[in-house]
Write an enzyme that holds these catalytic residues in place. Sequence first.
Site, PDB file in Angstrom:
ATOM      1  N   ASP A  34     -16.680  74.464  22.676  1.00 21.89           N
ATOM      2  CA  ASP A  34     -16.539  73.096  22.182  1.00 21.89           C
ATOM      3  C   ASP A  34     -17.846  72.342  22.381  1.00 21.89           C
ATOM      4  OD1 ASP A  34     -13.992  73.764  21.756  1.00 21.89           O
ATOM      5  OD2 ASP A  34     -13.089  72.191  22.989  1.00 21.89           O
ATOM      6  N   SER A  92      -9.915  62.408  13.104  1.00 20.01           N
ATOM      7  CA  SER A  92     -10.349  62.997  14.362  1.00 20.01           C
ATOM      8  C   SER A  92     -10.749  61.850  15.305  1.00 20.01           C
ATOM      9  CB  SER A  92     -11.511  63.909  13.987  1.00 20.01           C
ATOM     10  OG  SER A  92     -12.195  64.297  15.085  1.00 20.01           O
ATOM     11  N   GLU A 122      -5.405  57.876  28.265  1.00 21.24           N
ATOM     12  CA  GLU A 122      -4.460  58.989  28.190  1.00 21.24           C
ATOM     13  C   GLU A 122      -5.176  60.309  28.367  1.00 21.24           C
ATOM     14  OE1 GLU A 122      -2.882  58.592  24.242  1.00 21.24           O
ATOM     15  OE2 GLU A 122      -2.415  56.482  24.565  1.00 21.24           O
ATOM     16  N   LYS A 124      -6.329  63.885  27.156  1.00 25.99           N
ATOM     17  CA  LYS A 124      -6.566  64.512  25.860  1.00 25.99           C
ATOM     18  C   LYS A 124      -6.008  65.931  25.955  1.00 25.99           C
ATOM     19  CE  LYS A 124     -10.267  65.153  22.459  1.00 25.99           C
ATOM     20  NZ  LYS A 124      -9.778  66.414  21.995  1.00 25.99           N
ATOM     21  N   ASP A 126      -5.142  69.650  24.986  1.00 24.77           N
ATOM     22  CA  ASP A 126      -5.882  70.633  24.205  1.00 24.77           C
ATOM     23  C   ASP A 126      -4.904  71.544  23.464  1.00 24.77           C
ATOM     24  OD1 ASP A 126      -8.017  71.867  23.147  1.00 24.77           O
ATOM     25  OD2 ASP A 126      -8.624  72.937  24.959  1.00 24.77           O
ATOM     26  N   TYR A 234       1.632  60.806  20.905  1.00 24.15           N
ATOM     27  CA  TYR A 234       0.757  59.731  21.375  1.00 24.15           C
ATOM     28  C   TYR A 234       0.354  58.705  20.326  1.00 24.15           C
ATOM     29  CZ  TYR A 234      -2.390  63.432  19.751  1.00 24.15           C
ATOM     30  OH  TYR A 234      -2.992  64.418  19.029  1.00 24.15           O
ATOM     31  N   LYS A 321     -15.037  63.680  26.914  1.00 24.14           N
ATOM     32  CA  LYS A 321     -14.683  65.085  27.124  1.00 24.14           C
ATOM     33  C   LYS A 321     -15.195  65.569  28.474  1.00 24.14           C
ATOM     34  CE  LYS A 321     -14.681  67.785  23.361  1.00 24.14           C
ATOM     35  NZ  LYS A 321     -14.379  68.450  22.186  1.00 24.14           N
ATOM     36  N   CYS A 415     -32.700  99.622  20.413  1.00 23.98           N
ATOM     37  CA  CYS A 415     -31.309  99.242  20.181  1.00 23.98           C
ATOM     38  C   CYS A 415     -30.379 100.164  20.986  1.00 23.98           C
ATOM     39  CB  CYS A 415     -31.000  99.346  18.694  1.00 23.98           C
ATOM     40  SG  CYS A 415     -29.260  99.103  18.334  1.00 23.98           S
ATOM     41  N   CYS A 418     -28.376 102.354  18.180  1.00 21.67           N
ATOM     42  CA  CYS A 418     -28.967 103.365  17.298  1.00 21.67           C
ATOM     43  C   CYS A 418     -30.359 103.798  17.730  1.00 21.67           C
ATOM     44  CB  CYS A 418     -29.012 102.834  15.863  1.00 21.67           C
ATOM     45  SG  CYS A 418     -30.223 101.526  15.640  1.00 21.67           S
ATOM     46  N   CYS A 433     -32.167  94.308  16.141  1.00 26.26           N
ATOM     47  CA  CYS A 433     -32.314  95.695  15.735  1.00 26.26           C
ATOM     48  C   CYS A 433     -32.579  95.655  14.236  1.00 26.26           C
ATOM     49  CB  CYS A 433     -31.025  96.463  16.026  1.00 26.26           C
ATOM     50  SG  CYS A 433     -30.985  98.043  15.163  1.00 26.26           S
ATOM     51  N   CYS A 439     -27.654 101.177  11.610  1.00 21.84           N
ATOM     52  CA  CYS A 439     -27.126 100.950  12.952  1.00 21.84           C
ATOM     53  C   CYS A 439     -25.599 100.761  12.848  1.00 21.84           C
ATOM     54  CB  CYS A 439     -27.792  99.700  13.521  1.00 21.84           C
ATOM     55  SG  CYS A 439     -27.211  99.244  15.138  1.00 21.84           S
TER      56      CYS A 439
HETATM   57  S1  IVH Z   1      -5.261  59.810  19.424  1.00 18.29           S
HETATM   58  C1  IVH Z   1      -6.703  58.632  14.872  1.00 18.29           C
HETATM   59  N1  IVH Z   1      -4.564  60.718  21.759  1.00 18.29           N
HETATM   60  O1  IVH Z   1      -7.694  65.154  20.003  1.00 18.29           O
HETATM   61  C2  IVH Z   1      -6.766  59.698  15.910  1.00 18.29           C
HETATM   62  N2  IVH Z   1      -5.540  62.244  20.209  1.00 18.29           N
HETATM   63  O2  IVH Z   1     -10.467  65.525  19.202  1.00 18.29           O
HETATM   64  C3  IVH Z   1      -5.785  59.427  16.980  1.00 18.29           C
HETATM   65  N3  IVH Z   1      -5.675  64.550  21.037  1.00 18.29           N
HETATM   66  O3  IVH Z   1      -7.222  64.650  16.545  1.00 18.29           O
HETATM   67  C4  IVH Z   1      -5.763  60.515  17.974  1.00 18.29           C
HETATM   68  N4  IVH Z   1      -4.755  64.182  23.000  1.00 18.29           N
HETATM   69  O4  IVH Z   1      -5.430  66.035  17.890  1.00 18.29           O
HETATM   70  C5  IVH Z   1      -5.110  61.024  20.556  1.00 18.29           C
HETATM   71  N5  IVH Z   1      -3.841  61.381  23.844  1.00 18.29           N
HETATM   72  C6  IVH Z   1      -4.384  61.686  22.669  1.00 18.29           C
HETATM   73  C7  IVH Z   1      -4.799  62.995  22.341  1.00 18.29           C
HETATM   74  C8  IVH Z   1      -5.383  63.228  21.090  1.00 18.29           C
HETATM   75  C9  IVH Z   1      -5.276  65.097  22.192  1.00 18.29           C
HETATM   76  C10 IVH Z   1      -6.305  65.309  19.947  1.00 18.29           C
HETATM   77  C11 IVH Z   1      -5.901  64.885  18.554  1.00 18.29           C
HETATM   78  C12 IVH Z   1      -7.179  64.422  17.917  1.00 18.29           C
HETATM   79  C13 IVH Z   1      -8.179  65.229  18.674  1.00 18.29           C
HETATM   80  C14 IVH Z   1      -9.571  64.687  18.567  1.00 18.29           C
END
Ligand code: IVH
Length: 699
Positions: A34, A92, A122, A124, A126, A234, A321, A415, A418, A433, A439
């Site tokens: 990431d 996103s 909140e 995040k 994964d 969320y 992050k 290599c 090969c 290589c 190869c």
């Molecule tokens: S809010 C308009 N809250 O992270 C976008 N996203 O990297 C609102 N994610 O697309 C998103 N935890 O899929 C929000 N507590 C959280 C989250 C969250 C994970 C994800 C989500 C988003 C991505 C962005």
Amino acid sequence: MELEQAKITIQELRDKINEANNHYYVENAPLISDYDYDMLMNELIALEKEFPELVTEDSPTRKVGSDISDKPVQQRGSAKFAQYYHRYPMLSLGNTYNIQEIEEFAERASKSIGGVFTYSCELKFDGVAICLTYRDGVLYRALTRGDGTIGDDVTENVKHISNIPQKLSGIGWPQEFEIRGEIYMPYKAFDRLNQEREREEEQPFANPRNAASGSLKLIDPKEVGKRGLECTLYHVLGENLPFPTHDAALKSAMKWGLPVSDKRRICRNIVDIEEYIRYWDTERKLLPFATDGIVIKINELGHQRELGYTAKAPRWAVAYKFKAEQALSKVLSIDYQVGRTGAITPVANLEPAPLSGTIVKRASLHNADQMELLDIRVGDYAYVEKGGEIIPKITGIEESKRQPGTQKPVFPTVCPDCGATLVRNEDEAKWFCPNTDGCPTQIKGTLVHFLGRKAMNVIAGDATIEQFYNLGYVRNVADFYDLNAYQLLQLEGWKERSAQRFLTSLQESKETPFEHVLFALGIRYVGESTAKSIAKHFGDIDSIMKASREDLLKAPDVGEIIADSVVSWFADPKHIEIVDRLRKAGLKMKVGVADEMVSSVLADKTIVISGNFSVSRDEMKHLIEVNGGKNSGSVSSKTAFLLAGEKAGPEKLKKAADLGVQVISEEEFRAMLPSQDVKAEEAATTPAASNISIQLTLF
Ligand code: IVH
């Protein structure tokens, strides 16, 4: 940087990001971490800022990565789903690893809001984003994010996720609303699934996120139910919702029985936010599921509306992050791996160590320079980090633990596969290589690439291709088309049905458009979009074969490095023979009629499109191109006109008005084109397009 070099670098970055997106969102097998992904994206953002004339609307900086699966149903047990438009685009989040940027976000918010407001902090999660629609208190539809505009319908699968209610409880829910969140796989379920896969000799998932994504897209909803997926929600959306704040909306959702995290906190200022971040940076390691950061949102919905959205993300939220977790482990030995393009990657074998929910045994050392920089030796204790990639990486060594008598490793000169003498080009970090066609690892890599989804799109896993190679059936890409049913039946586990399916897929691949065929050949630096550009410019393979370096440089997006690579590929008689055999097998060696120029009425015109049209935006862009025009992503004084469909972007309309750029409708635009425009009409009635519109009316 010069414009010419910027063009190449931007194209390379876009190709890399698109490829990484595809691996991440569609294949569920990430290519890079990431962190590395975010760094590529930052580099692209910076370059596009410096060279705004090179910005295109399809740049990954402007759209969210797509998880839409367009693979045939049979492949890898994942289904092709019905697709629906999102009522509100699924965007996103802007993200950063830097606390100072969070401070800047808070300052910006403060300035633009003016009065008192709060933040919702909140975790995040994964996992994979999901959008649930409830109608009359019943789960009506579940869509994946897809490309942000259209998502895959996974409703039946979602109904088998135990903490997602099919019916709401309590009272007071709106007649219809959406709630978005994340579907994730807790570590326990992930370990169980991977153990099972290893037992069955199936490739284990790289991490819980990929496992969640792969599981959500299974064909059989009951199987989904067995995977132990969970959901956390969320974000509530809908028309005229009665909530003053995001927090109030989530509290109500909780009362209706929807799964909402109890780890949220309302913060009043940056001090509170930083405290929340610090707390969860360590505490998250004890959670039973993966998190990759913290999301900070403006809590008041009125303020959220005022701040609005960019093309890709809300201005009212940001993600902080976490840097990847680390493990310290002993280096037992170092291997040198050969990649598809011949690049040599040093990989350390480690004493098994737990890291982010899995046991790490191998870690990448990237290249010779990196090894030198780390001054790593067998016997050292190394810090290992894991992002999204399958092989984690070594980021440093613990000098205090070095034992006397350790030796600097010697990077090989030949290599390991090969025996060819390795070469290293100027400006390149990796040793290569050069024995591309001799190869074994490189040959297998070329074969896999050739059949890949974005190339010839033939249904065949890596293991099958390896078997073809090991049995001597296939030595180069042209050999695929000589395979027969008798040979296929000799393969381990193959029956008539599998052989037939493969041969049909191979047969169908002959319809692959020329630009994909050109990409499939695996010419170095000729990525997907470069192949398209070269194919369009020259029209057919013979013209490309004959093209000189200078001719190639005239094609859009082709610089010296690419031109040299193409010339040298076609200078090899073995490659000419392969092309001839592919041609005889029936592969397309020139652009299709649909791709040929229809007219030049738009010659020298740079056109910007915005909004929705009677056909897809890609189709509209195509129409511009086949009539001689050029597409651009942003309105400038050079724009001939802004082609505005329904819901055209207000910013673009404003810019056009400011600069005196003409704005025209789809109808006016079509009137400019020669009348018998078959292509656009065809597109409007293709099964895919009509499918979407039917489903849309049902929604
Ligand atoms: S809010 C308009 N809250 O992270 C976008 N996203 O990297 C609102 N994610 O697309 C998103 N935890 O899929 C929000 N507590 C959280 C989250 C969250 C994970 C994800 C989500 C988003 C991505 C962005």
